[in-house]
Design a protein around this motif. Structure first.
Motif, PDB file in Angstrom:
ATOM      1  N   THR A  21       0.766  -1.191  -0.048  1.00 22.31           N
ATOM      2  CA  THR A  21      -0.006  -0.217   0.008  1.00 22.31           C
ATOM      3  C   THR A  21       0.819   1.184   0.037  1.00 22.31           C
ATOM      4  O   THR A  21       0.160   2.364   0.018  1.00 22.31           O
ATOM      5  CB  THR A  21      -0.907   0.118   1.376  1.00 22.31           C
ATOM      6  N   GLU A  22       2.204   1.205   0.056  1.00 21.70           N
ATOM      7  CA  GLU A  22       3.067   2.144   0.048  1.00 21.70           C
ATOM      8  C   GLU A  22       3.969   2.345  -1.112  1.00 21.70           C
ATOM      9  O   GLU A  22       4.679   3.650  -0.925  1.00 21.70           O
ATOM     10  CB  GLU A  22       3.906   2.083   1.594  1.00 21.70           C
ATOM     11  N   THR A  23       3.883   1.683  -1.981  1.00 21.02           N
ATOM     12  CA  THR A  23       4.766   2.167  -3.174  1.00 21.02           C
ATOM     13  C   THR A  23       3.659   1.794  -4.393  1.00 21.02           C
ATOM     14  O   THR A  23       2.831   1.033  -4.199  1.00 21.02           O
ATOM     15  CB  THR A  23       5.849   1.115  -3.408  1.00 21.02           C
ATOM     16  N   GLY A  24       4.003   2.492  -5.544  1.00 17.13           N
ATOM     17  CA  GLY A  24       3.327   2.476  -6.728  1.00 17.13           C
ATOM     18  C   GLY A  24       4.069   3.211  -7.859  1.00 17.13           C
ATOM     19  O   GLY A  24       5.097   3.662  -7.820  1.00 17.13           O
ATOM     20  N   ARG A  25       3.065   3.514  -8.899  1.00 17.00           N
ATOM     21  CA  ARG A  25       3.468   4.196 -10.098  1.00 17.00           C
ATOM     22  C   ARG A  25       3.146   5.550  -9.851  1.00 17.00           C
ATOM     23  O   ARG A  25       2.118   6.016  -9.573  1.00 17.00           O
ATOM     24  CB  ARG A  25       2.911   3.806 -11.284  1.00 17.00           C
ATOM     25  N   VAL A  26       4.243   6.526  -9.965  1.00 15.64           N
ATOM     26  CA  VAL A  26       4.236   7.859  -9.786  1.00 15.64           C
ATOM     27  C   VAL A  26       4.533   8.802 -10.624  1.00 15.64           C
ATOM     28  O   VAL A  26       5.831   8.537 -11.262  1.00 15.64           O
ATOM     29  CB  VAL A  26       5.013   8.461  -8.313  1.00 15.64           C
ATOM     30  N   LEU A  27       3.531   9.457 -11.155  1.00 18.05           N
ATOM     31  CA  LEU A  27       4.047  10.608 -12.521  1.00 18.05           C
ATOM     32  C   LEU A  27       4.360  11.896 -11.478  1.00 18.05           C
ATOM     33  O   LEU A  27       3.578  12.523 -11.050  1.00 18.05           O
ATOM     34  CB  LEU A  27       2.694  10.735 -13.199  1.00 18.05           C
ATOM     35  N   VAL A  28       5.502  12.281 -12.144  1.00 20.30           N
ATOM     36  CA  VAL A  28       5.916  13.547 -11.558  1.00 20.30           C
ATOM     37  C   VAL A  28       6.006  14.884 -12.538  1.00 20.30           C
ATOM     38  O   VAL A  28       6.593  14.603 -13.576  1.00 20.30           O
ATOM     39  CB  VAL A  28       7.503  13.441 -11.190  1.00 20.30           C
ATOM     40  N   VAL A  29       5.056  15.781 -12.386  1.00 21.08           N
ATOM     41  CA  VAL A  29       4.967  16.908 -13.445  1.00 21.08           C
ATOM     42  C   VAL A  29       5.715  18.178 -12.758  1.00 21.08           C
ATOM     43  O   VAL A  29       5.035  18.767 -11.914  1.00 21.08           O
ATOM     44  CB  VAL A  29       3.397  16.972 -13.695  1.00 21.08           C
ATOM     45  N   ASP A  30       6.609  18.532 -13.487  1.00 16.31           N
ATOM     46  CA  ASP A  30       7.303  19.961 -12.964  1.00 16.31           C
ATOM     47  C   ASP A  30       8.057  20.391 -14.173  1.00 16.31           C
ATOM     48  O   ASP A  30       8.735  19.390 -14.882  1.00 16.31           O
ATOM     49  CB  ASP A  30       8.022  19.763 -12.071  1.00 16.31           C
ATOM     50  N   ASP A  31       8.246  21.437 -14.450  1.00 16.74           N
ATOM     51  CA  ASP A  31       8.869  22.238 -15.561  1.00 16.74           C
ATOM     52  C   ASP A  31      10.369  22.466 -15.250  1.00 16.74           C
ATOM     53  O   ASP A  31      11.188  22.683 -16.230  1.00 16.74           O
ATOM     54  CB  ASP A  31       8.282  23.447 -16.008  1.00 16.74           C
ATOM     55  N   ASP A  32      10.683  22.380 -14.138  1.00 21.04           N
ATOM     56  CA  ASP A  32      12.076  22.258 -13.485  1.00 21.04           C
ATOM     57  C   ASP A  32      12.899  21.059 -13.637  1.00 21.04           C
ATOM     58  O   ASP A  32      12.463  20.066 -12.623  1.00 21.04           O
ATOM     59  CB  ASP A  32      12.270  22.952 -12.142  1.00 21.04           C
ATOM     60  N   GLU A  33      13.766  21.042 -14.636  1.00 18.28           N
ATOM     61  CA  GLU A  33      14.281  19.555 -14.725  1.00 18.28           C
ATOM     62  C   GLU A  33      15.159  18.999 -13.298  1.00 18.28           C
ATOM     63  O   GLU A  33      15.140  18.104 -13.003  1.00 18.28           O
ATOM     64  CB  GLU A  33      15.405  19.521 -15.721  1.00 18.28           C
ATOM     65  N   THR A  34      15.690  20.085 -12.550  1.00 16.81           N
ATOM     66  CA  THR A  34      16.235  19.623 -11.496  1.00 16.81           C
ATOM     67  C   THR A  34      15.229  19.299 -10.484  1.00 16.81           C
ATOM     68  O   THR A  34      15.737  18.415  -9.753  1.00 16.81           O
ATOM     69  CB  THR A  34      17.132  20.828 -10.854  1.00 16.81           C
ATOM     70  N   VAL A  35      14.265  19.807 -10.307  1.00 14.16           N
ATOM     71  CA  VAL A  35      13.336  19.317  -9.254  1.00 14.16           C
ATOM     72  C   VAL A  35      12.693  17.931  -9.624  1.00 14.16           C
ATOM     73  O   VAL A  35      12.743  17.226  -8.513  1.00 14.16           O
ATOM     74  CB  VAL A  35      12.120  20.287  -9.354  1.00 14.16           C
ATOM     75  N   ARG A  36      12.511  17.804 -10.921  1.00 14.51           N
ATOM     76  CA  ARG A  36      11.884  16.399 -11.280  1.00 14.51           C
ATOM     77  C   ARG A  36      13.014  15.376 -11.030  1.00 14.51           C
ATOM     78  O   ARG A  36      12.863  14.197 -10.342  1.00 14.51           O
ATOM     79  CB  ARG A  36      11.832  16.536 -13.010  1.00 14.51           C
TER      80      ARG A  36
END
Length: 232
Positions: free
Chosen positions: A3-18
């Motif tokens: 219940t604690e892991t999964g498929r996560v989509l990260v959406v951010d226009d800053d490449e370093t943050v991503r």
């Protein structure tokens, strides 16, 4: 299923943050995809079907609020929103369109990873079952089995969280609860931004109160939190 892991989509226009977010999430066992704009995020959400989306508010083209709104039109995928420091109005808007939680930039990547784990766990773990029944307060009726709420002759359009909050309050009338207690008892979160509760109470008042500015059912207990006062 974990219940604690999964498929996560990260959406951010800053490449370093991503990249930083990706490393921390992968360290916790998540599968991660990265995108830098809203249109691509919506397409990948359809194709890849992530379990959770980490979504920056400020994006080129389609902004984070619109992405969140469109995701919510499709299903109940959890969303953790990233917002700029001091932009309280934007954070409230994010919660209004369906974000489950938010983290303020600049943020601790470790804190964000913990938030992701908490939201995923909550989304996948069924709450302790309550007996199906019809809870009533005057002309307000809540059918917990059918998941229907009716005020007078009109059915109320409640989100899942609004329904759960109203059910909890109806089951515990005349008791004052702090926002932290409601966050724990209704959301299942031991940490998180308590304005989530404030926004949901405000939205619920707009639907169940004759005059939301002067509520009779969901009262504010100054210095404590909120209390449900049944009709006499």
């Amino acid at each position: 299923m974990n219940t604690e892991t999964g498929r996560v989509l990260v959406v951010d226009d800053d490449e370093t943050v991503r990249d930083v977010v990706r490393r921390y999430l992968e360290r916790d066992g998540h599968q991660v995809r990265l995108v830098g704009d809203g249109e691509t995020a919506l397409r990948l959400a359809t194709e890849w079907k992530p379990d959770l989306v980490v979504l920056d508010l400020m994006l080129p083209g389609v902004d984070g609020l619109e992405v969140c709104r469109r995701l919510r039109e499709r299903d109940s995928i959890p969303v953790v929103m990233l917002t700029a420091l001091g932009e309280e109005a934007d954070r409230v808007l994010g919660l209004r369109v369906g974000a489950d939680d938010y983290v303020v930039k600049p943020f601790s990547p470790r804190e964000l990873a913990l938030r992701v784990t908490s939201v995923l766990r909550r989304a996948r773990t069924a709450p302790a079952p309550q007996p199906a029944e019809v809870l009533t307060d005057g002309t307000l009726r809540l059918d917990t089995g059918a998941r229907r709420a009716v005020l007078g002759d009109a059915e109320l359009a409640l989100t899942t969280r609004e329904f759960e909050l109203l059910e909890f309050l109806l089951r515990n009338p005349k008791q004052a609860f702090s926002r932290a207690e409601l966050l724990s008892r209704v959301w299942g979160w031991e940490f998180g931004d308590q304005s989530t509760v404030t926004v949901h109470v405000r939205r619920l008042r707009e639907k169940v109160e004759a005059d939301p500015a002067n509520p009779c059912r969901i009262s504010t207990v100054w210095g404590v939190g909120y209390r449900y006062d049944p009709a006499e």
